[in-house]
Scaffold this active site. Structure first.
Site, mmCIF file in Angstrom:
data_model
loop_
_atom_site.group_PDB
_atom_site.id
_atom_site.type_symbol
_atom_site.label_atom_id
_atom_site.label_comp_id
_atom_site.label_asym_id
_atom_site.label_seq_id
_atom_site.Cartn_x
_atom_site.Cartn_y
_atom_site.Cartn_z
ATOM 1 C CB SER A 48 -7.843 3.748 2.563
ATOM 2 O OG SER A 48 -7.054 3.167 3.604
ATOM 3 C CE LYS A 86 -3.860 2.035 2.636
ATOM 4 N NZ LYS A 86 -4.789 1.780 3.781
ATOM 5 C CB SER A 138 -8.500 0.747 5.496
ATOM 6 O OG SER A 138 -9.162 1.963 5.691
#
Length: 439
Positions: free
Chosen positions: A150, A81, A174
Site C-alpha cells: 500500500s 505516506k 507494503s
C-alpha cells in the site's frame, strides 16, 4: 520510463557547500513534480502544493538564517505516506471519510524529520487504510503496471526521482512489494524499532514504519538518522555471510521466471564462495499458504475501527467494509493465539539462525514483477509476510530485471539486529545484479 537519478547522500553532502541554495533545491523539485506527477500520481493532490512548500521553506530559513551548521536533511524533500499525521496537512488514508475524523497529532518520526531539516514534500498515495482499494499511482518504469501497495506513492516518488527518501509502512508486504516493483531499496526495520505514534494503524501487532531510497548507501544514511538508537555496524569477521533459504512451500510462491532469476543469483553467489543452506523452517506451511495472517489483520482492523465504522460505514470502500465485517466475527481468543505465535516464531527464528549458522535469510522480494494495472493486483504477501509476522527486519534490493520491470532480492535478518542486516546486505549486494532478457 519516468526515472531520474536522485541521491540522498549527495544532497546531504552539498548542504554545506558554498553557494548551496535551498531555493534551487525546491525549484528542481517543483520542476520534476510538474513533469512527472501527472503521469505517476504519487502524491495525494493538494489545493496548492507550492504554497505548502513555500511555507516549509520559510520556516527552515527562519530557523537557519545565518552561517550556522545546517541539519543533515536541510531542505531535502521527503515524501510521507498518507497514514502518518503531518502538521499542516490533512490525513485521508486513501479513504472517503472526512479528514476531520482521521487527522491527528504529528508523531515522533515526522517531528524528527523536520528537526533534521527535511522539507515534507507531501502525502503519498496509499490504498484505503493500507488494506485495499483503488489507487491512481502508476509504476514509473512502466505506467501500465502497478507500483505495488500500500506504500505505492512513496515507492513511486523515490523511483521517479522526485524525492531521495520516502516513508512508508508495512503490514504484510507494503514496503517490500512496492520496492521490488519500482526498482528501489525498501527497508522494513524490526517491529517496534521505529515508534508508531502519529500513524493510523491497520494492525497494531504487525505494522512497521519503513523507508525507500534509490540505493543502499542512501538507506544506510537514512537509517542512521531516523531509526532510534542506531549504532554503526561493521562486519569485523572478513568471512562472507552464510545464507539461508527456507525449505517447503515458501519457495514455491513465485513464477517460473522469478525462480530462474533467483536460482541464477544464488548459483553466482556460490561460485564466489558463499555458503547457502536450505533449512526446514519453524513454521507450518499453512501459515504461509493459508489466511491465518490475513484473519489476524482483519480482526485487529475491525477493533481499531469499531466506533468509526459504526457511525460512518457507508463512507468506507467495499473491500474495507467487507474486511471489517469479517474481522468482527473473529474471536478475541484467536487474536491472542496469533500474538502468542508471533512471539514464539520470533524466538524460534533467532534460535534457528544460531543453530544453523545463518547470517541472512534470502529470497525473491516478490513472486513476480509488477502486474498490469487492469489486473487489480498490487502484490503478493507470500515472500515478505511471514518475516513481518515475526517482526524481523528485511530489505529489498533492486538488483534484477525481467523484461522492462524490476525484481527485488529480499534479505532478512534476526529480530532487533537491523544494523547487522544492513552491514551484511552491503557485503552481498554488489554480487547480485541480474539483467533478464529485454532489459
Amino acid at each position: 520510463m519516468l526515472i531520474h537519478k536522485v541521491s540522498l547522500t549527495e544532497m546531504m553532502n552539498r548542504i554545506h557547500n558554498p553557494g548551496y541554495s535551498l531555493g534551487n533545491v525546491l525549484d528542481l523539485y517543483l520542476e520534476r513534480l510538474g513533469q512527472l506527477e501527472p503521469h505517476i500520481h504519487a502524491f495525494v493532490p493538494e489545493i496548492d502544493a507550492k504554497l505548502h512548500l513555500d511555507l516549509e521553506q520559510e520556516e527552515l530559513l527562519r530557523s537557519y538564517s545565518g552561517e550556522e551548521m545546517k541539519p543533515p536533511l536541510f531542505g531535502i524533500p521527503v515524501a510521507v505516506k498518507d497514514l502518518l499525521h503531518v502538521d499542516g496537512l490533512p490525513t485521508r488514508a486513501g479513504s472517503q471519510l472526512s479528514a476531520e475524523l482521521l487527522t491527528g497529532a504529528q508523531g515522533s518520526l515526522v517531528t524528527k524529520l523536520r528537526a533534521l531539516g527535511a522539507l515534507i514534500a507531501g502525502k503519498t498515495v496509499t490504498e484505503e487504510f493500507a488494506y485495499n482499494g483503488p489507487i491512481a499511482t502508476r509504476n514509473p518504469h512502466h505506467t501500465g503496471h502497478t507500483p505495488g501497495g500500500s506504500s505505492a506513492g512513496s515507492a513511486a516518488a523515490v523511483a521517479a526521482g522526485l524525492c531521495p527518501l520516502a516513508v512508508g509502512t508495512q503490514t504484510l508486504r507494503s514496503v517490500i512489494a512496492p520496492a521490488s516493483f519500482c526498482g528501489v531499496v525498501g527497508f522494513k526495520p524490526s517491529y517496534g524499532r521505529v515508534p508508531l505514534d502519529g500513524v493510523l494503524l491497520l494492525s497494531p501487532s504487525f505494522d512497521t514504519i519503513g523507508f525507500f531510497t534509490q540505493d543502499l548507501a542512501d538507506m544506510e544514511a537514512a537509517a542512521a538518522l531516523l531509526v532510534p538508537d542506531w549504532t554503526a555496524h561493521s562486519v569485523e569477521d572478513p568471512r562472507r555471510p552464510v545464507l539461508g533459504i527456507p525449505k517447503g512451500v515458501y519457495m514455491e510462491l513465485m513464477s517460473g521466471e522469478v525462480k530462474a532469476v533467483f536460482e541464477a543469483q544464488i548459483a553466482g553467489l556460490e561460485r564466489l564462495g558463499y555458503e547457502v543452506r536450505y533449512v526446514k523452517m519453524p513454521w507450518e506451511d499453512e501459515l504461509i499458504y493459508g489466511n491465518a495472517m490475513l484473519r489476524f489483520i482483519e480482526g485487529e482492523l475491525a477493533r481499531g475501527h469499531e466506533h468509526m465504522f459504526a457511525e460512518h460505514r457507508a463512507d468506507y470502500g467495499v473491500p474495507v467494509q467487507e474486511a471489517i465485517l469479517r474481522g468482527q466475527q473473529i474471536p478475541e481468543e484467536e487474536l491472542e493465539q496469533c500474538r502468542r505465535l508471533q512471539g514464539t516464531l520470533r524466538r524460534d527464528l533467532k534460535e534457528l539462525m544460531t543453530q544453523e549458522g545463518i547470517d541472512l535469510w534470502v529470497s525473491p522480494a516478490q513472486g513476480g514483477t509488477a502486474p498490469k494495472v487492469e489486473d487489480h493486483n498490487t502484490g503478493w504477501s507470500g515472500m515478505p509476510a511471514v518475516w513481518g509476522f515475526a517482526g524481523c527486519p528485511s530489505v529489498s534490493l533492486p538488483v534484477a530485471t525481467i523484461g522492462e520491470l524490476p525484481l527485488g532480492f529480499q534479505c532478512i535478518g534476526s529480530y532487533g539486529e537491523d544494523e547487522a542486516l544492513l552491514a551484511w546486505v552491503r557485503e552481498i549486494g554488489p554480487h547480485l545484479n541480474y539483467k533478464g532478457t529485454g532489459a
